[in-house]
Design a protein around this motif. Structure first.
Motif, mmCIF file in Angstrom:
data_model
loop_
_atom_site.group_PDB
_atom_site.id
_atom_site.type_symbol
_atom_site.label_atom_id
_atom_site.label_comp_id
_atom_site.label_asym_id
_atom_site.label_seq_id
_atom_site.Cartn_x
_atom_site.Cartn_y
_atom_site.Cartn_z
ATOM 1 N N ASP A 231 0.877 -1.163 0.000
ATOM 2 C CA ASP A 231 0.000 0.000 0.000
ATOM 3 C C ASP A 231 0.918 1.218 0.000
ATOM 4 O OD1 ASP A 231 -1.511 2.254 0.792
ATOM 5 O OD2 ASP A 231 -2.937 1.014 1.896
ATOM 6 N N THR A 232 0.925 1.971 -1.069
ATOM 7 C CA THR A 232 1.864 3.094 -1.218
ATOM 8 C C THR A 232 1.187 4.448 -1.028
ATOM 9 O OG1 THR A 232 1.552 3.082 -3.623
ATOM 10 C CG2 THR A 232 3.384 1.784 -2.740
ATOM 11 N N SER A 233 0.005 4.456 -0.436
ATOM 12 C CA SER A 233 -0.733 5.714 -0.314
ATOM 13 C C SER A 233 0.000 6.727 0.568
ATOM 14 C CB SER A 233 -2.142 5.455 0.230
ATOM 15 O OG SER A 233 -2.101 4.772 1.466
ATOM 16 N N ALA A 234 0.730 6.256 1.587
ATOM 17 C CA ALA A 234 1.449 7.201 2.453
ATOM 18 C C ALA A 234 2.552 7.912 1.685
ATOM 19 C CB ALA A 234 2.022 6.466 3.660
ATOM 20 N N ALA A 235 3.319 7.172 0.891
ATOM 21 C CA ALA A 235 4.387 7.790 0.091
ATOM 22 C C ALA A 235 3.804 8.698 -0.981
ATOM 23 C CB ALA A 235 5.261 6.709 -0.543
ATOM 24 N N ALA A 236 2.681 8.312 -1.551
ATOM 25 C CA ALA A 236 2.038 9.154 -2.558
ATOM 26 C C ALA A 236 1.612 10.481 -1.950
ATOM 27 C CB ALA A 236 0.830 8.432 -3.157
ATOM 28 N N ALA A 237 1.044 10.435 -0.742
ATOM 29 C CA ALA A 237 0.597 11.665 -0.091
ATOM 30 C C ALA A 237 1.760 12.534 0.355
ATOM 31 C CB ALA A 237 -0.292 11.313 1.101
ATOM 32 N N ALA A 238 2.844 11.902 0.817
ATOM 33 C CA ALA A 238 3.961 12.660 1.396
ATOM 34 C C ALA A 238 4.839 13.312 0.339
ATOM 35 C CB ALA A 238 4.804 11.753 2.290
ATOM 36 N N PHE A 239 5.120 12.586 -0.763
ATOM 37 C CA PHE A 239 6.028 13.159 -1.760
ATOM 38 C C PHE A 239 5.686 12.734 -3.188
ATOM 39 C CE2 PHE A 239 8.114 9.683 0.605
ATOM 40 C CZ PHE A 239 8.323 8.748 -0.388
ATOM 41 N N GLY A 240 4.448 12.381 -3.431
ATOM 42 C CA GLY A 240 3.993 12.127 -4.795
ATOM 43 C C GLY A 240 4.495 10.852 -5.420
ATOM 44 N N PHE A 241 4.809 9.855 -4.607
ATOM 45 C CA PHE A 241 5.314 8.603 -5.162
ATOM 46 C C PHE A 241 4.269 7.963 -6.065
ATOM 47 C CE2 PHE A 241 6.004 3.923 -4.723
ATOM 48 C CZ PHE A 241 7.237 3.870 -5.386
ATOM 49 N N ALA A 242 4.670 7.666 -7.313
ATOM 50 C CA ALA A 242 3.741 7.097 -8.291
ATOM 51 C C ALA A 242 4.510 6.216 -9.259
ATOM 52 C CB ALA A 242 3.007 8.206 -9.043
#
Length: 326
Positions: A290-301
């Motif tokens: 689940d990468t939602s935390a990284a996506a929210a913190a620094f746009g990980f996609a």
């Protein structure tokens, strides 16, 4: 302003050095070029990927040598990727993991504290989720049932880093990597092992009789995550009162092992010879980030799927090893 990258001759390390240098950072690498796998691959890797980055050759367990490097170079940020890797090897040689992953990491933490390092980003692993893993894996899941000693050392690293964040205010970010692959990858991992074997017509061992799913993540996506995390240090409110955060870096798209092999077969232009085996001790049947935390913190996609990424691995194996060294 210097960024120190440990494990700089490693797979993720060399790509990270290249990316940092490309954006104008002053980068210093560190690696011991050990023989866990052929050191020639490591030297060739850095010669191709980051030849402009100086790499100090020393062992993290050598405190005096590491302390002298910190004193001389005064790094402002540290990306700590050095570790004794490999789940199965940790069953054979646990002392190597204690030396590098526990003692070495203690030295890194203490020297970062002493020298006022602004941000320490360190490598953890999806292996920490262990026996309690419930896909998709979230950073707040319990990690108290590691299935290998390697995973246990990574669980310990996260606890050690939190303690330094709590006690001394050292900003730390841990990154849980999910099955990283790409050209110049580690030769002991399935992408390169399978690609070389299929090219050579050798048999491959398919564990758990093929009933495995992995969140394969391209190295380009991983490096984007490393840099994103480095640029967003945590504050005291991010880790239960300590400047510490954890992020999954994965593709959030688990791939069936048989599908993974099929893509390699297509890229290699020949079928795989498979030998089905039971599950190996220490392995996990499925990983999914689940990468939602990284996506929210620094746009990980993450952007690279195996249909694009695995042919790169096959092409690199074909070019680098050649038919005499598959």
């Amino acid at each position: 302003m210097t960024v120190l990258v440990t494990g700089a001759a490693g797979f993720i390390g060399a790509y990270t050095c290249r990316a940092l240098a490309a954006r104008g950072e002053r980068v210093l690498g560190l690696d011991d070029f050990n023989d866990y796998y052929d050191p020639a691959i490591k030297r060739d890797r850095v010669a191709v990927l980051c030849p402009q980055v100086p790499i100090a050759e020393l062992d993290l367990a050598d405190h005096d040598a590491l302390a002298a490097l910190f004193e001389r170079e005064r790094p402002t940020r540290v990306v700590h990727l050095a570790a004794q890797a490999g789940v199965r090897y940790s069953l054979q040689n646990p002392r190597a993991y204690a030396r590098s992953n526990l003692l070495g990491f203690t030295h890194v933490l203490e020297l970062c504290r002493r020298h006022g390092v602004e941000h320490l980003v360190y490598a953890s692993s999806s292996s920490v989720y262990g026996g309690r893993a419930i896909p998709p894996f979230r950073e707040d899941q319990r990690i108290d049932r590691p299935l290998s000693f390697y995973a246990a050392t990574k669980v310990a690293n996260e606890a050690m880093a939190w303690s330094y964040a709590h006690l001394y205010g050292l900003a730390c970010t841990g990154l849980r990597f999910f099955t990283v692959y790409g050209a110049w990858g580690r030769p002991d991992m399935a992408p390169v092992l399978f690609a070389r074997a299929v090219l050579a017509g050798r048999e491959i061992a398919v564990y758990n009789h093929g009933r495995m799913r992995r969140d394969f993540t391209h190295v380009g996506d991983i490096v984007a995550g490393v840099l994103g995390a480095l640029d967003h240090p945590p504050s005291a409110g991010d880790g239960d009162g300590a400047p510490h955060r954890l992020f999954n870096l994965g593709n959030h798209t688990p791939v069936e092992l048989e599908r993974f092999i099929a893509v390699i077969e297509q890229a290699a232009g020949r079928p795989a010879r498979k030998r089905y085996e039971p599950m190996q001790p220490g392995d996990m049947p499925e990983t999914m980030a689940d990468t939602s935390a990284a996506a929210a913190a620094f746009g990980f996609a993450p952007r690279t799927g195996i249909e694009r990424g695995l042919p790169e691995v096959v092409d690199w194996c074909r070019d680098y090893f050649g038919p005499d060294r598959y």
